[in-house]
Design an enzyme around this catalytic site. Structure first.
Site, mmCIF file in Angstrom:
data_model
loop_
_atom_site.group_PDB
_atom_site.id
_atom_site.type_symbol
_atom_site.label_atom_id
_atom_site.label_comp_id
_atom_site.label_asym_id
_atom_site.label_seq_id
_atom_site.Cartn_x
_atom_site.Cartn_y
_atom_site.Cartn_z
ATOM 1 N N LYS A 281 0.834 -1.212 0.000
ATOM 2 C CA LYS A 281 0.000 0.000 0.000
ATOM 3 C C LYS A 281 0.869 1.263 0.000
ATOM 4 O O LYS A 281 0.766 2.131 0.874
ATOM 5 C CB LYS A 281 -0.957 0.003 1.194
ATOM 6 C CG LYS A 281 -1.920 -1.186 1.201
ATOM 7 C CD LYS A 281 -2.872 -1.107 2.385
ATOM 8 C CE LYS A 281 -3.819 -2.291 2.421
ATOM 9 N NZ LYS A 281 -3.121 -3.559 2.800
ATOM 10 N N LEU A 282 1.712 1.385 -0.998
ATOM 11 C CA LEU A 282 2.647 2.501 -1.076
ATOM 12 C C LEU A 282 1.911 3.835 -1.220
ATOM 13 O O LEU A 282 0.906 3.931 -1.911
ATOM 14 C CB LEU A 282 3.578 2.330 -2.280
ATOM 15 C CG LEU A 282 4.434 1.066 -2.340
ATOM 16 C CD1 LEU A 282 5.263 1.063 -3.620
ATOM 17 C CD2 LEU A 282 5.337 0.953 -1.116
#
Length: 230
Positions: free
Chosen positions: A64-65
């Site tokens: 989940k950058l």
């Protein structure tokens, strides 16, 4: 069950690489696609992801950058070198565009996380968003399509709406999958495996119902069987 096994992603939400290795051994020949998220990454999971990919397994790296464009791009480049198949980032337009440019030519499928399946409308309002989860998911799905992303992560409850927005080719990966009768845990927007596939999901992420089961192989087999009915 070949078709179903390509679409089932087992979440290795376990405290150590040793535990994850044990789960993979128990599921060998039945499952070939695994999710590695924060819990395992911070326990040595990145090297484990590389090893799994090297063995021919598919890996969904759920990081989940979200950061400035350059940092997102560099993170995507590093993930691509691990050999993983899928990588998540939050579905913010600038971040997605930077990620798509960085992943070009790598074969890495980038997935935009829309709204976490643990969140409902009250949670969104508390975080400062107006509208419903479905409305925010729809907006972010459209932005992901425009950015050239490979797919979307959303609740199965929104899969049909998202499929209509993104078309037939983008992946729709749905966590929050619970077999009939299973505990919801901290998930608020859940669906059964067969219903999720009928709604338009391409891949299902299942963690606790498999990895926390007394017999992991039997639990996975039951879910694959249910998926086949769809």
């Amino acid at each position: 069950m070949a078709n179903a096994s390509d679409r089932l992603i087992v979440g290795l939400d376990l405290p150590s690489v040793a535990e994850a290795e044990r789960a993979v051994r128990e599921l060998d020949g039945l499952v070939g696609f695994y999710k590695i998220g924060y819990r395992l990454v911070f326990a040595g999971g990145l090297e484990f992801a590389r090893d799994l990919a090297g063995e021919g397994k598919r890996v969904f790296l759920d990081m989940k950058l979200l950061d400035i464009d350059n940092t997102v791009a560099e993170g995507v480049e590093s993930a691509a070198r691990l050999g993983v198949s899928m990588l998540t980032l939050h579905a913010y337009p600038k971040a997605m565009r930077a990620a798509v440019a960085a992943a070009a030519g790598s074969g890495l499928t980038l997935l935009g996380v829309t709204v976490l399946t643990s969140m409902d409308e009250a949670d969104l309002h508390e975080a400062g968003y107006s509208g419903t989860p479905a409305q925010l998911v729809a907006r972010r799905a459209a932005q992901a399509r425009e950015a050239g992303m490979g797919g979307i992560v959303c609740s199965a409850a929104e899969a049909a709406t998202v499929r209509a927005i993104v078309g037939p080719d983008m992946a729709i990966v749905t966590p929050g999958i619970r077999p009939a009768g299973a505990e919801r845990g901290d998930q608020k927007r859940v669906m059964t495996p067969a219903d999720a596939l009928r709604a338009g999901a391409s891949h299902l992420v299942v963690a606790r119902p498999i990895v926390a089961a007394p017999d992991r192989r039997a639990a996975a087999a039951a879910i694959l069987s249910e998926m086949e009915t769809a």
